[in-house]
Design a protein around this motif. Structure first.
Motif, short mmCIF file in Angstrom:
data_model
loop_
_atom_site.label_atom_id
_atom_site.label_comp_id
_atom_site.label_asym_id
_atom_site.label_seq_id
_atom_site.Cartn_x
_atom_site.Cartn_y
_atom_site.Cartn_z
N LEU A 83 26.94 -26.26 18.41
CA LEU A 83 26.57 -25.27 19.42
C LEU A 83 25.38 -24.43 18.94
O LEU A 83 24.45 -24.16 19.71
N ARG A 88 23.21 -22.24 21.52
CA ARG A 88 24.32 -21.65 22.27
C ARG A 88 25.10 -20.72 21.34
O ARG A 88 26.19 -21.03 20.89
N GLN A 90 26.60 -17.62 21.48
CA GLN A 90 27.90 -16.99 21.75
C GLN A 90 29.06 -17.97 21.64
O GLN A 90 30.05 -17.68 20.97
N PRO A 91 28.96 -19.16 22.27
CA PRO A 91 30.04 -20.12 22.06
C PRO A 91 30.16 -20.57 20.60
O PRO A 91 31.27 -20.81 20.12
N LYS A 94 32.12 -17.96 18.76
CA LYS A 94 33.54 -18.06 19.11
C LYS A 94 34.20 -19.23 18.38
O LYS A 94 35.32 -19.10 17.88
N ALA A 95 33.50 -20.36 18.30
CA ALA A 95 34.05 -21.51 17.59
C ALA A 95 34.18 -21.21 16.10
O ALA A 95 35.17 -21.58 15.46
#
Length: 135
Positions: A83, A88, A90-91, A94-95
Motif C-alpha cells: 500500500l 496509499r 492511510q490504508p 492501518k495495515a
C-alpha cells in the motif's frame, strides 16, 4: 596468460535476474490457477510481483493473503508495504498498525525498509514506532 574474470557483467546479471523473476511469477500464477489454496505460493508471488515493479498485481496478491490470514503479522506488514509503495498512506498505516497488534515487532527492519518510506512523514507513523519501541 592474462587472468580473465568469470564474473557476469552487472547489466547482464540484472537482466538475467529479471528474466528469472518473470519466469517465477508466471510459474507461481499457473500453480495458483491449479491450486488456489497454496498460500505459500501466493506469498512468494506477491513478493516477486513487487520486486518486478508490478505493484498493483502485488497488492492484489497481498490483499488475498490478508483475507486468508487476517491475523498474520508478516502478511499484514507486507500489505502495508504494498500500500505504501502505491502511495496509499492511510490504508498502509492501518495495515501496519494491525501488523503490530498481531505481533510484528522488528523495529530495526521497519526503520530500514524503503518500501515504507512514504509513511515516514505521515501523522501516526511516529506513534506506531513508539508503540514498537515500548513493546
Amino acid at each position: 596468460m592474462a587472468h580473465r574474470s568469470l564474473e557476469l557483467d552487472p547489466d547482464l546479471r540484472a537482466r538475467l535476474g529479471r528474466l528469472g523473476d518473470e519466469f517465477l511469477a508466471d510459474f507461481l500464477a499457473l500453480a495458483l490457477g491449479r491450486d488456489p489454496g497454496r498460500l505459500e505460493a501466493l506469498a512468494e508471488l506477491a513478493q516477486v510481483l513487487t520486486r518486478l515493479g508490478r505493484l498493483r498485481e502485488g497488492l492484489r496478491a497481498d490483499l488475498a493473503l490478508a483475507r486468508a490470514c487476517p491475523g498474520d503479522p508478516t502478511v499484514l506488514y507486507n500489505l502495508a508495504c504494498s500500500l505504501s509503495l502505491l502511495g496509499r498512506s492511510q490504508p498502509a498505516l492501518k495495515a501496519l498498525e494491525r501488523a503490530i497488534e498481531c505481533g510484528y515487532d522488528d523495529l530495526e527492519h521497519l526503520l530500514a525498509d524503503r518500501d515504507l518510506a512514504a509513511l515516514q512523514g505521515q501523522p501516526g507513523f511516529a506513534a506506531l514506532l513508539e508503540r514498537l519501541r515500548r513493546g
